[in-house]
Every structure is written in C-alpha cells, then in structure tokens.
Design a protein around this motif. Sequence first.
Motif, PDB file in Angstrom:
ATOM      1  N   ILE A 217      -8.887   3.074   3.264  1.00  0.00           N
ATOM      2  CA  ILE A 217      -8.459   3.133   1.859  1.00  0.00           C
ATOM      3  C   ILE A 217      -9.206   4.276   1.181  1.00  0.00           C
ATOM      4  N   ILE A 218      -8.451   5.239   0.643  1.00  0.00           N
ATOM      5  CA  ILE A 218      -9.083   6.395  -0.004  1.00  0.00           C
ATOM      6  C   ILE A 218      -9.049   6.304  -1.526  1.00  0.00           C
ATOM      7  N   GLY A 219      -8.322   5.354  -2.066  1.00  0.00           N
ATOM      8  CA  GLY A 219      -8.281   5.236  -3.512  1.00  0.00           C
ATOM      9  C   GLY A 219      -7.290   4.182  -3.969  1.00  0.00           C
ATOM     10  N   VAL A 220      -7.229   4.019  -5.281  1.00  0.00           N
ATOM     11  CA  VAL A 220      -6.286   3.089  -5.902  1.00  0.00           C
ATOM     12  C   VAL A 220      -5.579   3.843  -7.016  1.00  0.00           C
ATOM     13  N   ILE A 221      -4.270   3.838  -6.971  1.00  0.00           N
ATOM     14  CA  ILE A 221      -3.498   4.574  -7.972  1.00  0.00           C
ATOM     15  C   ILE A 221      -2.945   3.616  -9.011  1.00  0.00           C
ATOM     16  N   HIS A 222      -3.056   4.024 -10.260  1.00  0.00           N
ATOM     17  CA  HIS A 222      -2.527   3.248 -11.377  1.00  0.00           C
ATOM     18  C   HIS A 222      -1.234   3.908 -11.848  1.00  0.00           C
ATOM     19  N   ALA A 223      -0.229   3.103 -12.099  1.00  0.00           N
ATOM     20  CA  ALA A 223       1.078   3.646 -12.488  1.00  0.00           C
ATOM     21  C   ALA A 223       0.971   4.531 -13.719  1.00  0.00           C
TER      22      ALA A 223
ATOM     23  N   MET B  34       0.823  -1.209   0.000  1.00  0.00           N
ATOM     24  CA  MET B  34       0.000   0.000   0.000  1.00  0.00           C
ATOM     25  C   MET B  34       0.857   1.259   0.000  1.00  0.00           C
ATOM     26  N   ILE B  35       0.204   2.364  -0.362  1.00  0.00           N
ATOM     27  CA  ILE B  35       0.848   3.674  -0.372  1.00  0.00           C
ATOM     28  C   ILE B  35       0.205   4.542   0.699  1.00  0.00           C
ATOM     29  N   ASP B  36       1.035   5.152   1.511  1.00  0.00           N
ATOM     30  CA  ASP B  36       0.557   6.097   2.522  1.00  0.00           C
ATOM     31  C   ASP B  36       0.421   7.470   1.874  1.00  0.00           C
ATOM     32  N   ALA B  37      -0.799   7.977   1.842  1.00  0.00           N
ATOM     33  CA  ALA B  37      -1.047   9.256   1.168  1.00  0.00           C
ATOM     34  C   ALA B  37      -0.316  10.409   1.830  1.00  0.00           C
TER      35      ALA B  37
ATOM     36  N   VAL C 134      -1.040  12.666  -4.159  1.00  0.00           N
ATOM     37  CA  VAL C 134      -1.390  11.388  -4.772  1.00  0.00           C
ATOM     38  C   VAL C 134      -2.893  11.136  -4.738  1.00  0.00           C
ATOM     39  N   SER C 135      -3.590  11.700  -3.755  1.00  0.00           N
ATOM     40  CA  SER C 135      -5.035  11.459  -3.654  1.00  0.00           C
ATOM     41  C   SER C 135      -5.801  12.067  -4.818  1.00  0.00           C
ATOM     42  N   GLU C 136      -5.208  13.083  -5.475  1.00  0.00           N
ATOM     43  CA  GLU C 136      -5.881  13.690  -6.627  1.00  0.00           C
ATOM     44  C   GLU C 136      -5.807  12.798  -7.858  1.00  0.00           C
ATOM     45  N   VAL C 137      -4.812  11.937  -7.893  1.00  0.00           N
ATOM     46  CA  VAL C 137      -4.635  11.047  -9.046  1.00  0.00           C
ATOM     47  C   VAL C 137      -5.323   9.709  -8.829  1.00  0.00           C
ATOM     48  N   ALA C 138      -5.443   9.292  -7.575  1.00  0.00           N
ATOM     49  CA  ALA C 138      -6.018   7.973  -7.271  1.00  0.00           C
ATOM     50  C   ALA C 138      -7.488   7.914  -7.661  1.00  0.00           C
ATOM     51  N   LYS C 139      -7.895   6.780  -8.148  1.00  0.00           N
ATOM     52  CA  LYS C 139      -9.292   6.541  -8.490  1.00  0.00           C
ATOM     53  C   LYS C 139     -10.036   5.983  -7.280  1.00  0.00           C
ATOM     54  N   ALA C 140     -11.352   6.083  -7.312  1.00  0.00           N
ATOM     55  CA  ALA C 140     -12.160   5.600  -6.194  1.00  0.00           C
ATOM     56  C   ALA C 140     -11.983   4.094  -6.023  1.00  0.00           C
ATOM     57  N   PRO C 141     -11.838   3.631  -4.790  1.00  0.00           N
ATOM     58  CA  PRO C 141     -11.646   2.189  -4.575  1.00  0.00           C
ATOM     59  C   PRO C 141     -12.929   1.410  -4.855  1.00  0.00           C
TER      60      PRO C 141
ATOM     61  N   LEU D 218       2.337  13.255 -13.815  1.00  0.00           N
ATOM     62  CA  LEU D 218       3.647  13.858 -13.550  1.00  0.00           C
ATOM     63  C   LEU D 218       4.277  14.412 -14.821  1.00  0.00           C
ATOM     64  N   TYR D 219       4.147  13.677 -15.909  1.00  0.00           N
ATOM     65  CA  TYR D 219       4.743  14.134 -17.168  1.00  0.00           C
ATOM     66  C   TYR D 219       4.105  15.448 -17.612  1.00  0.00           C
ATOM     67  N   THR D 220       2.787  15.535 -17.451  1.00  0.00           N
ATOM     68  CA  THR D 220       2.087  16.754 -17.880  1.00  0.00           C
ATOM     69  C   THR D 220       2.470  17.945 -17.002  1.00  0.00           C
ATOM     70  N   GLU D 221       2.451  17.719 -15.678  1.00  0.00           N
ATOM     71  CA  GLU D 221       2.701  18.830 -14.763  1.00  0.00           C
ATOM     72  C   GLU D 221       4.165  19.254 -14.754  1.00  0.00           C
ATOM     73  N   LEU D 222       5.069  18.311 -14.796  1.00  0.00           N
ATOM     74  CA  LEU D 222       6.488  18.677 -14.791  1.00  0.00           C
ATOM     75  C   LEU D 222       6.896  19.367 -16.071  1.00  0.00           C
ATOM     76  N   GLY D 223       6.243  19.012 -17.151  1.00  0.00           N
ATOM     77  CA  GLY D 223       6.583  19.657 -18.417  1.00  0.00           C
ATOM     78  C   GLY D 223       6.162  21.106 -18.454  1.00  0.00           C
ATOM     79  N   GLU D 224       5.126  21.461 -17.681  1.00  0.00           N
ATOM     80  CA  GLU D 224       4.636  22.830 -17.676  1.00  0.00           C
ATOM     81  C   GLU D 224       5.228  23.659 -16.537  1.00  0.00           C
ATOM     82  N   ALA D 225       5.904  22.991 -15.589  1.00  0.00           N
ATOM     83  CA  ALA D 225       6.417  23.705 -14.410  1.00  0.00           C
ATOM     84  C   ALA D 225       7.805  24.284 -14.678  1.00  0.00           C
ATOM     85  N   GLU D 226       8.057  25.471 -14.099  1.00  0.00           N
ATOM     86  CA  GLU D 226       9.369  26.085 -14.209  1.00  0.00           C
ATOM     87  C   GLU D 226      10.360  25.393 -13.280  1.00  0.00           C
TER      88      GLU D 226
END
Length: 435
Positions: free
Chosen positions: A256-262, A224-227, A288-295, A269-277
């Motif tokens: 359990i607040i969600g399930v994250i897919h790699a 498991m991942i600790d949010a 991570v909770s913003e990316v995780a899908k509902a369990p 991350l690719y989208t946000e890092l590409g736009e970040a200075e």
Amino acid sequence: MDPSPSLIDGAFWLTTGAILLLLVLSGFFSGSETALTASSRAKLRTRADKGSRGAQRALDITEDNERLIGSVLLGNNLVNILAASLATALFTRLFGESGVALATLVMTLLVLIFAEVLPKTYAITNAEKAASAVAPIIGVVVTVFAPVVSAVRLLVRGVLRLFGVRIDPDSHVLAVREEIAGALHLGHSEGVVEKEDRDRILGALDLGDRTVEEIMLHRSGIEMIDADSDPEVILEQCLQSRHTRLPVFRNEQENIIGVIHAKDLFRTLYTELGEAESPKARVQQFDVSEVAKAPYFVPETTTLDDQMREFLRMRSHFALVVDEYGSLRGLITLEDILEEIVGEITDEFDVAEESVARRTDDGQFIVEGATTIRDLNREMDWSLPDDEANTLAGLVIHEAQMIPVVGQVFSFHGFRFEVTAREGNRVTELKIRPL
C-alpha cells in the motif's frame, strides 16, 4: 406467676429504659448498615456535588466496606447482647426461672421487629437519604472501633488462610462496569430499559475491551486502486465506488503506497484540466500516487477506545490494519467504531442491508458465516460467546475443532448449527435454531 409490686422499683424502670435505648441503638446500626451498603455511590456522588456533607461522608466511609461492616456489626452485636442480658436479668428477677424463656421470646420479637425489619425496610426504601443522615455518626463509630476491627480482620484472614482462602484487601466484589452492565440487563428484563439504549451503553463500555481486529473489514473485502492502472480506469473506479477513501497499491496488494480521497482527486483534476490545452492528454499523464496521502497503519491488537482517540487526535477517519509481521489484515474507519455504539450507520450511497438472520418457515435462521457474533447477538438478543472467534463460522470451527462440510450439524451454547454452504475452506452459510 405475677411479679410482686415491690420488684417494680427504680432499678426496674432504669433497666427497662436501658433495654429500650439499646433496641433503638440496634435499630440504628441495622438501618445504617443497610443504607450504606444499599445506597448507590453514583447518587451519593450527585448529592455530594450539590453540597451534601453527609453524602460526601458516606462516600468516604464506604471506600473500605470491610472496615465499615466490621464496625457496624461490632456495635450492633454489642447492644443486642447487652440488651438480651439485661432483659434476662430483669425477667428472671420478676418471674424466676421461667424468666429466661420469656426474655428470649420477648427480645426475639422486639429485636426482629424494631431493630431489624423496621429500620432495614426504611433504609432500603430511602437508601441515599438515610446513608447521608447516618454517615457522620457511623464515621465516629468506625474511628472508635478501628483498633478492634483491625484485630478482628487479621484474625479472620488468618483463619481463612488456614483453609486456603486468601482475600485481596484492594479487591471489590463488583467492578463498576459489571455493576452498570448488570443494572442494564436487569432493567431490560423488567421492561424499564429499551434494548437499543442497553446496547448503546454496553457498546460504549466495551470499547476498551475489544480490538480493531474484531470489527475491521477483512482484506478480502477491501476495494483498492492499482496505481499502475490507466488513469481513465482509476477515475472510473473512483466514480463508481461507494467509498470516498480508497487504498492505493503498486505491484501487489500488500504494498500500500497511499490512500486517495475522492475530494483530493477531483480537486486536482479540476485544477489541472482547467489549465490544460488538451484535457484528454492531461488525463493520460495523471499520476494517482501524487494525489494519494500517506497510509496510516495500526496494529490489529489496538483497542477500539484507543483507536477512536487516535482518530480524533489525528483528525483522520481511515486506517489500515496490519498484524505483527506487518502484513495487511484489513481496514477500519471511525464510522466502524461508532457503529459499535449506535448501531448501523447508513447514507444515501450505502446499499440497503438485510437482516443478518433470515427466518425460515420452520422457525430456523439462515445466517452468513462471515457475520460477526456481536452483530448477531445485538440483532437477535442472543448471547453467543465471542471470546474465541469473531464470526459465526469461526465459532463453529472453533467448537467443532475442524472445518465442517455441508450438512454437518452441531449443538453447543444452547443452539443447533447446521452448515448449509461452504466455499473452499470457508463456511459461508449456516442454519441456526435455538434449542
């Protein structure tokens, strides 16, 4: 004494012809009974689907086996008794009192050879073909004898009820599943069916009888991942994990607040890092909770067949298993269910698994306590029961009615079990030897 020529008249030939005709009818009834009861309904269905009316008729009349057998036996006994009576009368007329014994001997041989063994041998050899051929005629016989057979059926059930025997008119001697399973086990024992083929078919048949609790990954083994962990720690854990889906919890693992897919994680991350200075600063702000899908939670009592259908309907491969109180028990994936049919499925990221049982020099087997009984049975071709326990350790504890200590030995179900390792209250390793 020799029969008088005057006795061999028209009545003699008429009676002889009637006896021969009755023997033919007796053979017909005997062969029909064997063909209709020994024929495979699956093969008859295949013939019927190809347009065979006889096969369809055979399927129809075998729906009620009790009425079918009653009608055939009634017709068979009628012609046999009538043939024996005519033969006795004929031989008594020809040979006097000794004709009774002679008629008994002759009719026994004729009925045995031509009315029983010969037609039944043919019917067994060509069951479906014979059943399709005789079904139209037997259908008429069943209809004609239906009132008599119904009366006899009521009488028989009344007599059996006096002895405490009750018959369910809708019951079948063997269910379809038991017939298939029995045929597979018989074919395997005779070398016709391979073990892998038998296990696959039986695994598919068992899906409706087994629950997710039996094959789920226990919560103690869930990664498991600790949010609340640092984003770098979460990213590192996802990169190092062999799994593409990981449950995310907050505060405690029960929450359990969600399930994250790699893929979702790295795409975000690719989208946000590409736009970040400042990519590093953006990583620090990652939630991570913003990316995780509902369990997706399922009860532990759900059957594997129902769960597989739900996975397909929801286009999902991953579910968390909870008990009746809502507490987390484990997780199950679509791959786990498919493995019950086709065996172990591995990819390039899976750790190569050893055999569930390691053979020792003295002919015994070392097995981990958490090994499921079903996996052990499938690999070793054993038949340990899995009704009361899912794991080998659970079976030993159930049979011993206690938590055994290291060194204790038990014998049950045709095997000798020795506890070789224990951690706390868990039996972690056993040594098994077939008795």
